[in-house]
Motif scaffolding. Structure first.
Motif, PDB file in Angstrom:
ATOM      1  N   PHE A 172      36.774 -74.528 -10.662  1.00  0.00           N
ATOM      2  CA  PHE A 172      35.915 -73.458 -11.174  1.00  0.00           C
ATOM      3  C   PHE A 172      34.461 -73.944 -11.279  1.00  0.00           C
ATOM      4  O   PHE A 172      34.209 -75.147 -11.319  1.00  0.00           O
ATOM      5  CB  PHE A 172      36.389 -73.010 -12.565  1.00  0.00           C
TER       6      PHE A 172
ATOM      7  N   GLU B 157      40.562 -71.412  -4.793  1.00  0.00           N
ATOM      8  CA  GLU B 157      39.467 -70.831  -5.571  1.00  0.00           C
ATOM      9  C   GLU B 157      38.497 -71.942  -5.923  1.00  0.00           C
ATOM     10  O   GLU B 157      38.817 -72.863  -6.670  1.00  0.00           O
ATOM     11  CB  GLU B 157      39.875 -70.092  -6.859  1.00  0.00           C
TER      12      GLU B 157
ATOM     13  N   HIS C 126      37.047 -67.135  -3.572  1.00  0.00           N
ATOM     14  CA  HIS C 126      38.505 -67.187  -3.717  1.00  0.00           C
ATOM     15  C   HIS C 126      39.139 -66.536  -2.483  1.00  0.00           C
ATOM     16  O   HIS C 126      39.671 -65.434  -2.544  1.00  0.00           O
ATOM     17  CB  HIS C 126      38.923 -66.455  -4.996  1.00  0.00           C
TER      18      HIS C 126
ATOM     19  N   LEU D 293      33.101 -65.251 -16.944  1.00  0.00           N
ATOM     20  CA  LEU D 293      33.960 -65.585 -15.804  1.00  0.00           C
ATOM     21  C   LEU D 293      33.129 -65.850 -14.552  1.00  0.00           C
ATOM     22  O   LEU D 293      31.995 -65.378 -14.431  1.00  0.00           O
ATOM     23  CB  LEU D 293      34.944 -64.443 -15.525  1.00  0.00           C
ATOM     24  N   PRO D 294      33.714 -66.578 -13.607  1.00  0.00           N
ATOM     25  CA  PRO D 294      33.020 -66.845 -12.342  1.00  0.00           C
ATOM     26  C   PRO D 294      32.748 -65.572 -11.549  1.00  0.00           C
ATOM     27  O   PRO D 294      33.384 -64.536 -11.767  1.00  0.00           O
ATOM     28  CB  PRO D 294      34.022 -67.718 -11.587  1.00  0.00           C
TER      29      PRO D 294
ATOM     30  N   LYS E 193      36.995 -56.013 -11.619  1.00  0.00           N
ATOM     31  CA  LYS E 193      36.871 -57.456 -11.879  1.00  0.00           C
ATOM     32  C   LYS E 193      35.681 -57.673 -12.792  1.00  0.00           C
ATOM     33  O   LYS E 193      34.645 -57.040 -12.624  1.00  0.00           O
ATOM     34  CB  LYS E 193      36.649 -58.230 -10.563  1.00  0.00           C
TER      35      LYS E 193
ATOM     36  N   CYS F  61      43.022 -58.815  -9.323  1.00  0.00           N
ATOM     37  CA  CYS F  61      43.592 -60.083  -8.843  1.00  0.00           C
ATOM     38  C   CYS F  61      44.550 -60.714  -9.850  1.00  0.00           C
ATOM     39  O   CYS F  61      45.355 -61.562  -9.479  1.00  0.00           O
ATOM     40  CB  CYS F  61      42.473 -61.052  -8.504  1.00  0.00           C
ATOM     41  N   LEU F  62      44.424 -60.332 -11.124  1.00  0.00           N
ATOM     42  CA  LEU F  62      45.157 -60.942 -12.239  1.00  0.00           C
ATOM     43  C   LEU F  62      44.738 -62.405 -12.412  1.00  0.00           C
ATOM     44  O   LEU F  62      44.408 -63.033 -11.414  1.00  0.00           O
ATOM     45  CB  LEU F  62      46.675 -60.839 -12.060  1.00  0.00           C
ATOM     46  N   PRO F  63      44.736 -62.984 -13.579  1.00  0.00           N
ATOM     47  CA  PRO F  63      45.194 -62.380 -14.829  1.00  0.00           C
ATOM     48  C   PRO F  63      44.193 -61.332 -15.353  1.00  0.00           C
ATOM     49  O   PRO F  63      42.995 -61.483 -15.135  1.00  0.00           O
ATOM     50  CB  PRO F  63      45.259 -63.581 -15.793  1.00  0.00           C
TER      51      PRO F  63
END
Ligand code: AN0
Ligand code: CP
Length: 315
Positions: free
Chosen positions: A112, A142, A147, A180-181, A236, A272-274
């Motif tokens: 990450f 990823e 990803h 998040l990324p 997302k 994409c989850l989670p």
């Protein structure tokens, strides 16, 4: 294929999608010869459920040996050339990558971003240092900025549900309590630009993706307008690229609800989850037949099989 770090490593992305769909329908046990005797070593610097299990499943189906390493819990690695290693870093990437290459025919890496050092993250520093010092081909599980296995599985899923007309695909930002990324969003748009779809991206101001990903994209800051007539809604969260790694907005009105889906053309929901329930998406959408999230996760295995098959055949 010599490595798999982005869509740009793939000579014919559409053919890779078709290969994944073909592998999905191959008789169980019929593919063991493709990777027989080959070993994949997968390094995880960060958590994973889907990528880890689906890539392992794919490798096993192809007859490969699988070794997994929780790299985040191993010797701390030094990535800088010329470093004086008198701190807490026990091993240099030069030795680590060379040693792993002794055991691996293919190396998979999940790493990450820092979300603090933008230039370093966007040089995909950790992944690039592995590629530089490994002698085995590297696949991204990823990285800091992409990803690709996820995007390939997303495209496969889209083809399975493609309507008769050219579909409208909307990538929408949604709120999240943690930074998040941008990787999933970056990759998604990069792959969708190669697919036969109308792509629209919607997010609050300040969440523009890096130029190399956003150039040429249709951006609509009004989410309701963007969703109008959508066949697929891909939700997302990502943190800001401009105010790097920051959360600029937590407006819950960006959550995907049945009211939001009502703007679409009987659209399918993708993630994409989670996923954080009732933050990114309401239960009523995620639990409805419109949700493709589990099908996407299922297709992760076939996406990985298509990639591993292609790389094995080039070894
Ligand atoms: C990660 C991300 O947003 O990149 C992994 C997604 C596949 N998500 C979280 O950390 C929640
Ligand atoms: N979608 C995805 O990559 O999930 P994991 O982080 O669980 O691997």
């Amino acid at each position: 294929m010599k490595q798999f770090t982005s869509v740009h490593d793939v000579a014919n992305p559409k053919a890779l999608v078709e290969s994944a769909l073909k592998l999905k329908h191959a008789p169980v046990g019929s593919l063991k010869g493709i990777g027989a005797g080959k070993t994949i070593v997968m390094l995880f610097f960060n958590p994973s459920l889907r990528t880890r299990l689906s890539t392992e499943k794919a490798a096993l189906e192809l007859g490969m040996y699988v070794i997994e390493y929780n790299a985040g819990q191993g010797w701390q690695l030094e990535f800088e050339d010329g470093a004086v290693m008198d701190g807490d870093k026990a091993e240099h990437i030069r030795e680590a990558a060379a040693v792993i290459s002794q055991y691996a025919d293919i190396i998979g890496i999940r790493t990450f971003p820092t979300l603090a050092a933008r230039e370093r993250d966007y040089s995909d520093f950790v992944l690039r240092q592995f590629i530089r010092h490994a002698t085995a081909p590297v696949i991204s599980l990823e990285s800091a900025i992409r990803h690709p296995l996820q995007s390939l599985a997303d495209w496969v899923t889209l083809e399975e549900y493609r309507p008769a007309h050219r579909p409208k695909v909307v990538l929408t930002w949604a709120p999240h309590p943690r930074a998040l990324p941008q990787a999933v969003a970056n990759s998604f748009v990069e792959w969708m630009k190669m697919a036969d779809v109308e792509l629209v991206v919607t997010h609050p101001k300040g969440y523009e993706l890096a130029n190399e990903f956003s150039s040429g994209l249709a951006i609509e800051y009004n989410q309701d307008k963007a969703l109008a007539g959508a066949d697929f809604v891909y939700a997302k969260n990502w943190s800001s690229y401009r105010e790097y790694g920051q959360i600029l907005n937590q407006d819950i009105s960006w959550m995907i609800t049945p009211e939001k889906m009502a703007h679409t053309n009987n659209g399918k929901f993708m993630h994409c989850l989670p996923v954080r329930r009732n933050v990114i998406v309401a239960d009523a959408v995620l639990d409805s037949p419109a949700s493709l999230a589990i099908q996407q996760a299922n297709n992760r295995a076939y996406a990985a099989m298509a990639v591993l098959k292609d790389i094995c055949e080039a070894l």
